[in-house]
Write a protein that holds these residues in place. Structure first.
Motif, PDB file in Angstrom:
ATOM      1  N   TYR A 114      11.957  -6.600 -20.413  1.00  0.00           N
ATOM      2  CA  TYR A 114      13.076  -7.537 -20.322  1.00  0.00           C
ATOM      3  C   TYR A 114      14.029  -7.012 -19.279  1.00  0.00           C
ATOM      4  N   PRO A 115      14.293  -7.699 -18.239  1.00  0.00           N
ATOM      5  CA  PRO A 115      13.676  -8.973 -17.876  1.00  0.00           C
ATOM      6  C   PRO A 115      12.239  -8.780 -17.379  1.00  0.00           C
ATOM      7  N   VAL A 116      11.502  -9.861 -17.396  1.00  0.00           N
ATOM      8  CA  VAL A 116      10.114  -9.841 -16.925  1.00  0.00           C
ATOM      9  C   VAL A 116      10.101  -9.453 -15.455  1.00  0.00           C
ATOM     10  N   ARG A 117       9.169  -8.576 -15.092  1.00  0.00           N
ATOM     11  CA  ARG A 117       9.036  -8.151 -13.694  1.00  0.00           C
ATOM     12  C   ARG A 117       7.682  -8.585 -13.162  1.00  0.00           C
ATOM     13  N   ILE A 118       7.642  -8.811 -11.873  1.00  0.00           N
ATOM     14  CA  ILE A 118       6.379  -9.107 -11.194  1.00  0.00           C
ATOM     15  C   ILE A 118       6.146  -8.002 -10.188  1.00  0.00           C
ATOM     16  N   GLU A 119       4.939  -7.432 -10.234  1.00  0.00           N
ATOM     17  CA  GLU A 119       4.578  -6.363  -9.311  1.00  0.00           C
ATOM     18  C   GLU A 119       3.308  -6.735  -8.577  1.00  0.00           C
ATOM     19  N   TYR A 120       3.187  -6.212  -7.371  1.00  0.00           N
ATOM     20  CA  TYR A 120       2.022  -6.463  -6.535  1.00  0.00           C
ATOM     21  C   TYR A 120       1.316  -5.152  -6.244  1.00  0.00           C
ATOM     22  N   ALA A 121      -0.004  -5.229  -6.091  1.00  0.00           N
ATOM     23  CA  ALA A 121      -0.796  -4.057  -5.735  1.00  0.00           C
ATOM     24  C   ALA A 121      -1.940  -4.508  -4.828  1.00  0.00           C
ATOM     25  N   VAL A 122      -2.350  -3.630  -3.942  1.00  0.00           N
ATOM     26  CA  VAL A 122      -3.514  -3.911  -3.103  1.00  0.00           C
ATOM     27  C   VAL A 122      -4.747  -3.741  -3.985  1.00  0.00           C
ATOM     28  N   THR A 123      -5.650  -4.696  -3.936  1.00  0.00           N
ATOM     29  CA  THR A 123      -6.871  -4.627  -4.738  1.00  0.00           C
ATOM     30  C   THR A 123      -7.879  -3.679  -4.087  1.00  0.00           C
ATOM     31  N   SER A 124      -8.901  -3.312  -4.835  1.00  0.00           N
ATOM     32  CA  SER A 124      -9.955  -2.475  -4.251  1.00  0.00           C
ATOM     33  C   SER A 124     -10.637  -3.233  -3.115  1.00  0.00           C
ATOM     34  N   TYR A 125     -10.758  -4.541  -3.264  1.00  0.00           N
ATOM     35  CA  TYR A 125     -11.310  -5.372  -2.187  1.00  0.00           C
ATOM     36  C   TYR A 125     -10.405  -5.312  -0.952  1.00  0.00           C
ATOM     37  N   GLY A 126      -9.109  -5.374  -1.166  1.00  0.00           N
ATOM     38  CA  GLY A 126      -8.141  -5.294  -0.077  1.00  0.00           C
ATOM     39  C   GLY A 126      -8.181  -3.957   0.631  1.00  0.00           C
ATOM     40  N   ASP A 170      11.583  -5.097  -2.919  1.00  0.00           N
ATOM     41  CA  ASP A 170      11.215  -3.862  -2.214  1.00  0.00           C
ATOM     42  C   ASP A 170      10.366  -4.178  -0.986  1.00  0.00           C
ATOM     43  N   ILE A 171       9.431  -5.090  -1.163  1.00  0.00           N
ATOM     44  CA  ILE A 171       8.580  -5.497  -0.038  1.00  0.00           C
ATOM     45  C   ILE A 171       9.438  -6.162   1.034  1.00  0.00           C
ATOM     46  N   SER A 172      10.276  -7.079   0.609  1.00  0.00           N
ATOM     47  CA  SER A 172      11.157  -7.795   1.535  1.00  0.00           C
ATOM     48  C   SER A 172      12.052  -6.834   2.320  1.00  0.00           C
ATOM     49  N   ASN A 173      12.644  -5.876   1.629  1.00  0.00           N
ATOM     50  CA  ASN A 173      13.546  -4.922   2.289  1.00  0.00           C
ATOM     51  C   ASN A 173      12.822  -3.988   3.245  1.00  0.00           C
ATOM     52  N   SER A 174      11.534  -3.792   3.036  1.00  0.00           N
ATOM     53  CA  SER A 174      10.785  -2.871   3.895  1.00  0.00           C
ATOM     54  C   SER A 174      10.286  -3.527   5.182  1.00  0.00           C
ATOM     55  N   ILE A 175      10.396  -4.843   5.264  1.00  0.00           N
ATOM     56  CA  ILE A 175       9.895  -5.580   6.433  1.00  0.00           C
ATOM     57  C   ILE A 175      11.064  -6.301   7.093  1.00  0.00           C
ATOM     58  N   PRO A 176      11.560  -5.773   8.200  1.00  0.00           N
ATOM     59  CA  PRO A 176      12.699  -6.410   8.866  1.00  0.00           C
ATOM     60  C   PRO A 176      12.401  -7.853   9.285  1.00  0.00           C
ATOM     61  N   LYS A 177      13.377  -8.703   9.080  1.00  0.00           N
ATOM     62  CA  LYS A 177      13.390 -10.092   9.546  1.00  0.00           C
ATOM     63  C   LYS A 177      12.454 -11.045   8.810  1.00  0.00           C
ATOM     64  N   ILE A 178      11.776 -10.604   7.754  1.00  0.00           N
ATOM     65  CA  ILE A 178      10.949 -11.551   7.003  1.00  0.00           C
ATOM     66  C   ILE A 178      11.860 -12.311   6.037  1.00  0.00           C
ATOM     67  N   THR A 179      11.644 -13.602   5.930  1.00  0.00           N
ATOM     68  CA  THR A 179      12.440 -14.398   5.002  1.00  0.00           C
ATOM     69  C   THR A 179      11.755 -14.412   3.633  1.00  0.00           C
ATOM     70  N   TYR A 238       0.827  -1.211   0.000  1.00  0.00           N
ATOM     71  CA  TYR A 238       0.000   0.000   0.000  1.00  0.00           C
ATOM     72  C   TYR A 238       0.862   1.262   0.000  1.00  0.00           C
ATOM     73  N   SER A 239       2.022   1.182   0.650  1.00  0.00           N
ATOM     74  CA  SER A 239       2.939   2.328   0.732  1.00  0.00           C
ATOM     75  C   SER A 239       3.757   2.531  -0.537  1.00  0.00           C
ATOM     76  N   GLY A 240       3.616   1.650  -1.508  1.00  0.00           N
ATOM     77  CA  GLY A 240       4.291   1.850  -2.786  1.00  0.00           C
ATOM     78  C   GLY A 240       5.330   0.823  -3.156  1.00  0.00           C
ATOM     79  N   ASN A 241       5.585  -0.133  -2.296  1.00  0.00           N
ATOM     80  CA  ASN A 241       6.547  -1.192  -2.630  1.00  0.00           C
ATOM     81  C   ASN A 241       5.828  -2.230  -3.486  1.00  0.00           C
ATOM     82  N   LYS A 242       6.193  -2.289  -4.755  1.00  0.00           N
ATOM     83  CA  LYS A 242       5.484  -3.145  -5.694  1.00  0.00           C
ATOM     84  C   LYS A 242       6.212  -4.444  -6.009  1.00  0.00           C
ATOM     85  N   ARG A 243       7.524  -4.444  -5.876  1.00  0.00           N
ATOM     86  CA  ARG A 243       8.306  -5.616  -6.261  1.00  0.00           C
ATOM     87  C   ARG A 243       8.718  -6.410  -5.032  1.00  0.00           C
ATOM     88  N   PHE A 244       8.959  -7.693  -5.248  1.00  0.00           N
ATOM     89  CA  PHE A 244       9.266  -8.621  -4.168  1.00  0.00           C
ATOM     90  C   PHE A 244      10.393  -8.106  -3.274  1.00  0.00           C
TER      91      PHE A 244
END
Length: 113
Positions: free
Chosen positions: A77-89, A43-52, A35-41
């Motif tokens: 290229y290379p293919v990227r995967i991004e995540y977003a919070v859905t309207s339901y979320g 980025d999300i991982s780096n924003s959450i301390p101690k998550i594997t 939700y804060s803008g981290n879209k890639r794996f």
């Protein structure tokens, strides 16, 4: 079973279902990170301390299965995967505010011991 008991059972079941979907140590931090803008794996991982990476991967799949986040493949290229919070979320905001308020009050109560 009385009508009142049935209603109580339904409330308990609904709360348990909610806690199954958003409960645990990592789901809320992951949703907030995205939700804060981290879209890639990473980025999300780096924003959450101690998550594997393994736990993050598992939790992302669970959140996606429950329609709280969406996974999008960007065909660069290379293919990227991004995540977003859905309207339901985003509907979680309705329950997040009371939970935040209660959490703050509870913390004060515990500190006041």
């Amino acid at each position: 079973m009385t009508t009142e008991e049935k209603r109580f059972q339904e409330k308990i079941k609904a709360i348990q279902d909610t806690m199954f979907v958003i409960g645990g140590k990592w789901k809320i931090p992951i949703i907030l990170s995205i939700y804060s803008g981290n879209k890639r794996f990473n980025d999300i991982s780096n924003s959450i301390p101690k998550i594997t990476n393994r736990v993050l991967s598992k939790e992302l799949k669970h959140l996606e299965e429950n329609f709280l986040i969406a996974r999008r493949i960007v065909s660069d290229y290379p293919v990227r995967i991004e995540y977003a919070v859905t309207s339901y979320g985003l509907g979680l905001e309705e329950i997040a505010k009371p939970l935040e308020s209660w959490g703050k009050k509870h913390k004060q109560k515990i500190k006041g011991k």
